[in-house]
Design a protein around this motif. Structure first.
Motif, short mmCIF file in Angstrom:
data_model
loop_
_atom_site.label_atom_id
_atom_site.label_comp_id
_atom_site.label_asym_id
_atom_site.label_seq_id
_atom_site.Cartn_x
_atom_site.Cartn_y
_atom_site.Cartn_z
N ARG A 293 0.84 -1.19 0.00
CA ARG A 293 0.00 0.00 0.00
C ARG A 293 0.88 1.25 0.00
NH1 ARG A 293 -2.19 4.02 -0.36
NH2 ARG A 293 -4.15 4.80 0.50
N SER A 294 2.00 1.20 0.74
CA SER A 294 2.86 2.37 0.81
C SER A 294 3.65 2.59 -0.47
CB SER A 294 3.87 2.23 1.94
OG SER A 294 3.24 1.82 3.11
N LEU B 52 -6.85 -0.60 5.33
CA LEU B 52 -5.54 -0.34 4.74
C LEU B 52 -5.66 0.64 3.58
CD1 LEU B 52 -2.57 -0.98 4.65
CD2 LEU B 52 -3.08 -2.96 3.22
N GLN B 53 -6.63 0.42 2.71
CA GLN B 53 -6.81 1.31 1.57
C GLN B 53 -7.05 2.74 2.04
OE1 GLN B 53 -6.08 0.55 -1.27
NE2 GLN B 53 -6.80 -1.47 -1.93
N GLN B 54 -7.77 2.87 3.16
CA GLN B 54 -8.12 4.21 3.64
C GLN B 54 -7.10 4.76 4.63
OE1 GLN B 54 -12.00 3.45 5.25
NE2 GLN B 54 -12.96 3.46 3.22
N VAL B 55 -5.98 4.02 4.79
CA VAL B 55 -4.94 4.43 5.73
C VAL B 55 -5.55 4.72 7.10
CG1 VAL B 55 -2.83 5.78 5.96
CG2 VAL B 55 -3.87 5.55 3.73
N LEU C 270 1.68 5.15 8.10
CA LEU C 270 2.54 5.82 7.14
C LEU C 270 2.30 5.36 5.71
CD1 LEU C 270 5.85 5.66 9.18
CD2 LEU C 270 4.36 7.64 8.84
N ALA C 271 1.30 4.48 5.53
CA ALA C 271 1.14 3.85 4.22
C ALA C 271 0.58 4.80 3.17
CB ALA C 271 0.26 2.62 4.32
N GLY C 272 0.10 5.94 3.55
CA GLY C 272 -0.44 6.85 2.55
C GLY C 272 -1.03 8.07 3.23
N ASP C 273 -1.85 8.76 2.48
CA ASP C 273 -2.44 9.98 3.01
C ASP C 273 -3.89 9.71 3.39
OD1 ASP C 273 -3.44 12.42 3.55
OD2 ASP C 273 -3.31 13.19 1.49
N GLU D 242 -6.64 11.72 1.60
CA GLU D 242 -6.57 11.79 0.15
C GLU D 242 -7.92 12.04 -0.50
OE1 GLU D 242 -4.48 8.47 -1.30
OE2 GLU D 242 -4.59 9.08 -3.39
N LEU E 260 3.53 1.22 10.26
CA LEU E 260 3.53 1.03 8.81
C LEU E 260 2.20 1.42 8.19
CD1 LEU E 260 5.50 -2.31 8.33
CD2 LEU E 260 6.21 0.01 7.74
N THR E 261 1.11 1.07 8.87
CA THR E 261 -0.20 1.42 8.32
C THR E 261 -0.41 2.92 8.31
OG1 THR E 261 -1.01 -0.60 9.31
CG2 THR E 261 -2.65 0.91 8.47
N LEU F 31 -8.66 -4.89 4.63
CA LEU F 31 -8.33 -4.29 3.34
C LEU F 31 -8.87 -2.87 3.23
CD1 LEU F 31 -8.63 -6.90 0.50
CD2 LEU F 31 -6.65 -5.60 1.23
N VAL G 245 -7.50 -1.88 10.91
CA VAL G 245 -6.36 -2.75 10.61
C VAL G 245 -5.83 -3.37 11.90
CG1 VAL G 245 -3.99 -2.80 9.79
CG2 VAL G 245 -5.70 -1.51 8.53
#
Ligand code: ATP
Ligand code: SF4
Ligand code: MG
Lengths: 347, 322, 502
Positions: free
Chosen positions: B173-174, C462-465, C29-32, C35, C26-27, C459, C470
């Motif tokens: 994902r990252s 995770l997709q939604q950070v 930091l996995a994205g924004d 978003e 990790l989760t 899932l 999670v």
């Protein structure tokens, strides 16, 4: 040494036993025609270097060869050819009439069952008796082989036993059904030197207690010296000399036997220095023609390399040897001297 | 009292064995029929994937691009036919779009080849990174014991409570949109612990062997012992597990991409193709079939190669003992 | 033993704690996490962003966010997801479905895999062995999601269509008989004659069974019936006894047969009790079965008492299991009508709003579990088969197995008593590893079959950070893995006295 029991009945007779293993690299001819007979209460020593087929031939007698092994010849137990017996009757002999003790007591006992259970099981495999009775018999046997506090020890696991004790337990397991024949495959090789003698002694004592005969396998002539009535020497899967122990020791008629004798320290021979036979035994896959010992034999000549000698009588009293030049050994006073290098002083 | 010629013989035997070890391994490997077929199939796939549509600046022999859309011919059915005419088929034919087209007319053969390239690259990078890190970590832990070992073991304990797919999904994902190389390296960096444990076990048993004792007694430095004396003896285990790690990585990457946390568009991979077209399953099943067939062929052939290597390096399993 | 378990628990606790740290970081930091909101048009945008920052504590630095999550966790609060839904509620709904899937797959994989692996090892180099090895390799190389989609597309849909008129075409019967015969011939070792006989018998048995099932339209309304139950229970008694003590001594056989007989009779007598039981009652009945059968074995076992007890208990449990199955199948026709003739479900983990009695609810669950379990099981099955095969092969070559043979024990005892137990020791270690793999696989399977289970919780989170869901997923799966690990360790200690005592 007890009286030679050859007058008594013959219980085991092996005739022209051949064992072969088909492998990826070719056919391994592990045993190439072994014959011997064993009388009641007799001790027969089988001696030879590592890989000479001692274990394989005795596993063949037990019917314990791995799948894929090819066995030919005859193995007569009290006149019945065991190779022709139906599987169930053959199993009935195993452990009851013919028992076996293995080389490595550290691995020969199942680590997850108690010693008592493994002993009792040997009884229950052949007789349907109450478990208590089988355990009592097991205890009796542990006493017999000299394991103290037998009652508690029945409940121990093998890893709580020392190597010597495990081998005692194996002996107990072998004799628990009063067998006629015990095959002991290098019973002391894996043990501490200090306990080797004790175990051998115990083995003989127990043998007498149950009136069994023993096939004692070893690569050490010293072990059989004071014990065996007769000795069979094996080389490259074949018997090369057989005879009464004293004859083998004092009048060897085959250079390999002489070499083995020479490599023993301090038998009444001179020198006191080990004189190993140089070279290695031949590969059992592509055996060269001629005498298999010829590459290492000081007496070897062209005939030896062309023609493999048969086992022939060299002396009365059942002394046989497989050598073209056995008479040359008969001619010298100390046959072991053959293996001495020239620089060494000859006495 | 043992016959000491025996020892001499054994020693001779050892040197003979050492000299022909490589040949022996090679011979045993080439006797493993499944492994040979695996080699051929895998080699064939690699050649096909990289020569057909080309790679980077290199041109390929296939005239269609995996990026160009076009008119959809015959609902995008595959034109490939393998059944000869005398068996009632349409003859052996390659056709215009052997694997068909997708709904916007992209040639599916080109697309599948592109996916195959990417999946293979990812799998090899993952396998390489995981094996290297796992070997180094396992080697140090197995040799030094104590602290290093404790740390490694705790670390692997932690990693073992996290299913590989979970941690890989989070990493995916990252880094999914940072390109396949970064993604693959990151996945490799989180999947090494199992391998590390394996190598450690191997080192543990080897460090007790006499030749290591001897080297240590001579004052050889630890790093020299590790890299010169022990490591060469674990090559077999390492090569085999690296191979299997690659096979697993193929499957892992495709699963991640299928879940949408692996390779991201515009990059393509086999799993991502299946994900993209999963809703077309009922109308255009070939969009689903081809990438699946390639994933299986790659994973199966590498697994067979791994099995052949294992037999070649460690024939214990195939030999009968007395 | 208790000290051992306690120590393991404490270590596992810290291991899990460390793992939560890794995953949380990790989760997060996995994205924004903002978003989707950033692209929103309109005046709400800033307010929504502020809301979410507030809810997810995004204004607090990551380590503190983790600590506050951890603090809440110890108070039993799993937090809210980014939309403000309570994660414990989400988890509660997802949990049971996923656990059922994972447990069913693991148990089946272990049992079937170990059996196939052992048979394969005992028949090394036979056709059966080669086929098993090859099949295992194929299973290792199958992408789970692909298999799942295939099962859904071809098996479920086609099978449901076929159920409408469940007649087995003669060609299918012919092919199945051929395959059945081949399997029997492959499992058996022996001369050409014996193999031919096995082939003929196996093929004939398969053909007769299938023809009967087809002619009586069994699949339209499946069931076992008293006669079927009696035959199967009797067969089980003979088979189990043959395996445990051999058939030469009769006492254990009599014990097992009477266990089977009493089981069959009770299954009829207890009819009213079984009309709509609860799981507690079922469990009680199972305990009762064990007690009664143990008594039978004790009374009838004679000198082979131990073996007789084991044989009787196993037979009794199998009979009880068959009764359960029979009961469940009795409701099949009604259930099938309810779901409009599509009993093999392809979506979700249960039929929405379905209300039935105990048996029908279970049937519903089973129908939904069938395909995902089949898909999920493949890789584990292959793993267990491979490992137990090679473990058995290795053990069968060991010295103590040779000793066991040298005592004159029958091959059956050599295998079941000496080789099996030792061969299973490495399998327990594998179980721990494999379980984690199954949980990973469950995520994929749920995704394909559209389950609202833990996999989708994970899932989506995770997709939604969004760390809260999670982490909830991980707390459950991680604890399950730890527990399972411990179970494996306990079995290990039970199997291997060297561990137990040290
Ligand atoms: N299963 C087998 N497959 C192939 N070759 C075998 C097998 N078992 C034994 N051999 C070979 O048979 C030969 C004889 O072995 P055996 O074990 O009888 O020797 P030994 O005389 O007992 O030696 P040691 O003193 O080492 O016990 C050896 O060369 C061995 O390599
Ligand atoms: S036959 Fe020849 S080579 Fe063989 S032992 Fe006798 S003398 Fe030596
Ligand atoms: Mg031997």
């Amino acid at each position: 040494m007890t009286n030679h029991p050859s007058e008594t009945g013959e219980i085991l007779r092996v005739e022209d036993l051949v064992v072969e293993f088909p492998t990826e690299d070719g056919l391994v001819q592990a045993v190439r025609g072994v014959s011997y007979s064993l009388h009641e209460r007799e001790v027969l020593g089988i001696v030879g270097e590592s890989g000479s087929g001692k274990s394989v031939s005795s596993l063949a007698v037990m019917g314990l060869l791995p799948r894929g092994a090819r066995v030919r010849g005859r193995i007569l137990y009290r006149g019945d050819d065991v190779l022709k017996l139906p599987a169930r009757r053959r199993r009935g002999l195993r452990g009851r009439k013919i028992a076996m003790i293995f080389q490595d007591p550290m691995t020969a006992l199942n680590p997850v069952h108690t010693v008592g259970d493994q002993l009792a099981e040997a009884v229950l495999a052949h007789d349907l008796v109450p478990r208590k009775q089988a355990l009592a018999r097991a205890r009796e046997m542990l006493d017999l082989v000299g394991i103290p506090q037998a009652e508690q020890r029945l409940r121990s696991y093998p890893h709580e036993f020392s190597g010597g004790m495990r081998q005692r337990a194996m002996i107990a397991m072998a004799v628990i059904n009063n067998p006629d024949v015990i095959i002991a495959d290098e019973p002391t090789t894996a043990l501490d030197v200090t306990v080797q003698a004790q175990i051998l002694e115990k083995l003989l004592e127990v043998k007498d207690a149950v009136n069994a005969a023993i096939v004692l396998i070893t690569h050490d002539l010293g072990v059989v010296a004071g014990i065996a009535h007769r000795v069979l020497v094996m080389y490259a899967g074949k018997p090369v000399e057989i005879g009464v122990t004293d004859t083998i020791f004092y009048r060897p008629r085959m250079p390999y036997t002489a070499g083995l004798l020479g490599s023993m320290p301090s038998l009444e021979t001179s020198g006191g220095r080990l004189r190993p036979i140089s070279g290695a035994p031949p590969s059992l896959i592509n055996l060269p023609s001629g005498c298999p010992f010829s590459p290492r034999c000081p007496l070897a000549e062209d005939r030896c390399r062309a023609e493999e000698p048969a086992l022939g009588e060299v002396d009365e009293g059942g002394h046989y040897a497989a050598c073209h030049h056995w008479d040359q050994l008969a001619a010298v006073a100390d046959p072991t001297a053959l293996f001495r290098t020239e620089s060494e002083p000859v006495t | 009292m043992a016959i000491s010629a025996q020892a001499a013989g054994a020693a001779q035997g050892m040197t003979v064995v050492a000299r022909t070890q490589t040949q022996l391994v090679r011979r045993r490997f080439f006797r493993h029929r499944a492994a040979l077929i695996g080699m051929l199939v895998f080699g064939g796939i690699v050649v096909l994937a990289f020569s057909s549509i080309g790679f980077g600046p290199l041109p390929g022999w296939w005239d269609k691009s995996y990026l160009a859309t076009g008119a959809v011919v015959d609902q995008g059915r595959p034109t490939l036919s393998l059944v000869p005419q005398f068996l009632g088929g349409e003859g052996l034919r390659w056709g215009e779009h052997p694997f068909g087209q997708d709904n916007i007319g992209i040639d599916y053969f080109a697309l599948t080849m592109r996916g195959t390239q990417q999946s293979i690259i990812v799998a090899f990078i993952v396998g390489f990174v995981a094996t290297t890190v796992g070997t180094l970590a396992g080697a140090f832990a197995g040799y030094f014991r104590k602290k290093v070992e404790a740390i490694l073991m705790r670390l692997t304990d932690v990693m073992i409570t996290i299913p590989v797919l979970i941690i890989a999904a989070i990493v995916g994902r990252s880094f999914g949109d940072s390109g396949i190389v970064v993604l693959a390296i990151c996945i490799g960096l989180v999947t090494w612990p199992t391998l590390g444990r394996l190598i450690r076990g191997e080192f543990l048993s080897l460090r007790e062997k006499e030749f290591v004792e001897a080297a240590r007694a001579l004052g050889t430095s630890s790093s020299r012992i590790i890299f010169r004396h022990i490591l060469p003896n674990t090559v077999g285990v390492i090569i085999v597990s690296a191979t299997l790690a690659i096979a697993n990585a193929v499957l892992l990457e495709s699963a991640l991409s299928f879940l949408g946390v692996g390779v991201q568009p515009p990059d393509v991979s086999l799993g991502q193709l299946i994900d993209t077209y999963r809703s077309a399953m009922t109308t255009r099943p070939w969009l689903f079939w081809w990438p699946g067939v390639f994933i299986i062929a790659i994973a199966l052939s590498i697994n067979f190669i791994g099995d052949g290597l294992r037999d070649a390096f460690d024939p214990r399993q195939t030999r009968v003992r007395a | 033993m208790i000290a051992f378990i306690a120590r393991r628990l404490i270590v596992s606790f810290f291991v899990l704690l460390a793992a939560t740290m890794v995953i949380y970081a990790l989760t997060a930091l996995a994205g924004d996490p903002l978003e989707d909101l950033r692209e929103l048009p309109g005046p709400d945008r800033d307010r929504k962003i502020a809301d979410r920052i507030e809810r997810m504590n995004l204004d607090v630095p990551l380590p503190l966010r983790y600590l506050s999550w951890l603090g809440n966790l110890f108070r039993g609060d799993l937090g809210v997801n980014r939309d403000g839904q309570d994660v414990s509620v989400l988890l509660g709904n997802a949990l049971s479905a996923t656990l059922q899937l994972v447990v069913a797959a693991t148990v089946l994989a272990v049992v079937i895999g170990v059996i196939v692996g052992i048979v394969s090892a005992l028949r090394q180099y036979s056709t059966f062995d080669y086929s098993v090895t090859f099949t295992a390799f194929v299973c290792f190389s199958l992408p789970l999601f692909w298999v799942a989609v295939m099962l859904k597309q071809y098996i479920a849909i086609e099978f449901n269509d076929w159920l409408r008129d469940p007649v087995i075409p003669p060609t299918v019967i012919a092919v199945a008989s051929l395959v059945g015969g081949l399997i029997w011939a492959a499992v058996l070792v022996g001369g050409r004659r014996a193999r031919l006989a096995a082939f003929a018998l196996g093929a004939a048995a398969t053909a007769v069974t299938l023809t009967l099932l087809s002619a009586t339209r069994w699949f339209a309304d499946p069931g076992i019936g008293v006669v079927g139950l009696a035959v199967l229970a009797g067969g089980t008694a003979v088979g189990v006894t043959a395996l445990i003590s051999g058939l030469r001594h009769r006492d254990p056989l009599y014990a097992a047969l009477s266990a089977a007989g009493i089981g069959v009779i009770l299954s009829q007598v207890l009819d009213p009790v079984l009309a709509d039981p609860s799981w507690l009652e079922i469990f009680g009945l199972a305990l009762l079965t064990v007690a009664v059968c143990a008594g039978l074995g004790y009374a009838l076992g004679g000198l082979l008492r131990r073996q007789a007890i084991l044989a009787a208990v196993l037979t009794g449990l199998v009979t009880a299991g068959l009764t359960f199955l029979d009961r469940m199948l009795r409701g099949f026709a009604d259930y099938s009508d309810y779901v409009r003739g599509r009993p093999i479900a392809t979506i979700g983990s249960s039929t929405p709003n379905f209300k039935g009695d105990f048996w029908q609810t279970n049937l519903d669950v089973a129908g939904h579990l069938l395909l995902p379990t089949m898909a999920l099981i493949l890789i584990s099955l292959a793993t267990y088969t491979r490992y137990s095969r090679s473990s058995m092969l290795e053990v069968m070559n060991l010295d103590y197995v040779r000793t066991a043979r040298a005592k004159g024990l029958p091959e059956r005892t050599v295998v079941t008593k000496h080789a099996f137990r030792n061969g299973m020791i490495p399998i327990t270690t594998l179980m721990a590893f494999d379980f984690a793999g199954v949980i990973g696989g469950a995520i994929v399977t749920e995704n394909v079959f559209g389950w609202q289970g833990m996999g989708s919780l994970f899932l989506r989170g995770l997709q939604q950070v969004d760390p809260a869901p999670v982490m909830a997923f991980f707390i459950v799966s991680g604890s399950a893995i730890v527990l399972f690990n411990m179970l494996a360790d306990i079995i290990y200690a039970y199997l291997d006295p060297r561990i137990r005592l040290s």
